[in-house]
Design an enzyme around this catalytic site. Sequence first.
Site, mmCIF file in Angstrom:
data_model
loop_
_atom_site.group_PDB
_atom_site.id
_atom_site.type_symbol
_atom_site.label_atom_id
_atom_site.label_comp_id
_atom_site.label_asym_id
_atom_site.label_seq_id
_atom_site.Cartn_x
_atom_site.Cartn_y
_atom_site.Cartn_z
ATOM 1 N N GLU A 179 -9.108 -9.902 4.361
ATOM 2 C CA GLU A 179 -9.496 -8.526 4.025
ATOM 3 C C GLU A 179 -10.879 -8.462 3.390
ATOM 4 O O GLU A 179 -11.232 -9.267 2.523
ATOM 5 C CB GLU A 179 -8.461 -7.915 3.051
ATOM 6 C CG GLU A 179 -8.843 -6.492 2.643
ATOM 7 C CD GLU A 179 -7.711 -5.677 2.021
ATOM 8 O OE1 GLU A 179 -6.578 -6.161 1.939
ATOM 9 O OE2 GLU A 179 -8.011 -4.528 1.629
ATOM 10 N N GLU A 221 -0.098 -12.498 -1.178
ATOM 11 C CA GLU A 221 -1.539 -12.641 -1.390
ATOM 12 C C GLU A 221 -1.819 -13.938 -2.144
ATOM 13 O O GLU A 221 -1.036 -14.340 -3.003
ATOM 14 C CB GLU A 221 -2.064 -11.447 -2.205
ATOM 15 C CG GLU A 221 -1.946 -10.133 -1.468
ATOM 16 C CD GLU A 221 -2.524 -8.940 -2.249
ATOM 17 O OE1 GLU A 221 -3.204 -9.146 -3.276
ATOM 18 O OE2 GLU A 221 -2.271 -7.801 -1.803
ATOM 19 N N SER A 250 0.838 -1.204 0.000
ATOM 20 C CA SER A 250 0.000 0.000 0.000
ATOM 21 C C SER A 250 0.872 1.254 0.000
ATOM 22 O O SER A 250 0.396 2.348 -0.298
ATOM 23 C CB SER A 250 -0.929 0.009 1.222
ATOM 24 O OG SER A 250 -0.187 -0.217 2.404
ATOM 25 N N LYS A 288 4.858 -11.224 3.546
ATOM 26 C CA LYS A 288 3.434 -11.472 3.296
ATOM 27 C C LYS A 288 3.237 -11.643 1.800
ATOM 28 O O LYS A 288 3.877 -10.957 1.010
ATOM 29 C CB LYS A 288 2.570 -10.313 3.810
ATOM 30 C CG LYS A 288 1.070 -10.484 3.473
ATOM 31 C CD LYS A 288 0.184 -9.535 4.251
ATOM 32 C CE LYS A 288 -0.003 -8.187 3.626
ATOM 33 N NZ LYS A 288 -0.589 -8.192 2.263
#
Length: 283
Positions: free
Chosen positions: A195, A128, A58, A126
């Site tokens: 999320e 996804e 982000s 991390k």
Amino acid sequence: MSTTQKGIAVDARPKRQATAKNIASMKGGTPIVCLTAYITPMAARLDKHCDLLLVGDSVGMVLYGMDSTLGVDLDTMIRHGRAVCRGAEQALVVIDLPFGTYEESKEQAFRNAARALSETGAGAVKLEGGREMAETVSFLSNRGIPVLGHVGLMPQSVHAHGGYGARGRSVDEWQPIIDDAIAIAEAGAFAVVLEGVAEPLARKVTEAVQCPVIGIGASNACDGQILVTEDMLGLFAINPKFVKRFAEIGRDIEDAIGGYADEVRKRSFPAEEHTYKMRGSNS
Ligand code: KIV
């Protein structure tokens, strides 16, 4: 301070930094407190309050004005990862693997995850993805790289999903998300970010997996929470439903800058007390 053979100054105090194992052991206990961080001074302020600091991709949207996370590269993540590690003493620092740096093969993922850890000092990465990434998560975990999973709404798949809308708002959408979380947890992830999902699904996922589930826009039913720090401080213009603003720093900055501009134009800043005098002068 002491000095290494290479002459680099190191802090001799023992760091009591949290590990992925510590976070994994928090399943079902006191909720795990997580925030994003991209720079040293912010990391230093967040560190004593947080269990985990995520150097999120982000960063591309929040600090660089990108309209998605897809353009963020690994070098950028490493640069910000190093900055955050300099500010963090006790929280676990996790580096997001950016889009295109881990999906191709487990070997590609290992190579880039190893860089992310060895070049920053962070304690985990991390990535996804759900079932399709399970083999990769297992490959990394078995080779000394702790992995934080990320399922549900996955911002790096924004084009495939057609937007950032919440997932699992009808029951027929639930099973794939539950299966994704289970697959990643069983593959060895120490925790999973969930999320943008409806509350009953978040509860189901949290009950279904062995490792902690860290929610963002995923209700109070998870084992912990994460937010983008700039969102909750009111520093970033986008304000999704799940963000509570704990401060309005953006407004405070504008007020401060307005005050500075005013005083400069009126010549009331710099004042006497901000002005160097000649040596020997007594005023
Ligand atoms: O990149 C990021 O900041 C994230 C969190 C929002 C979970 O992935």
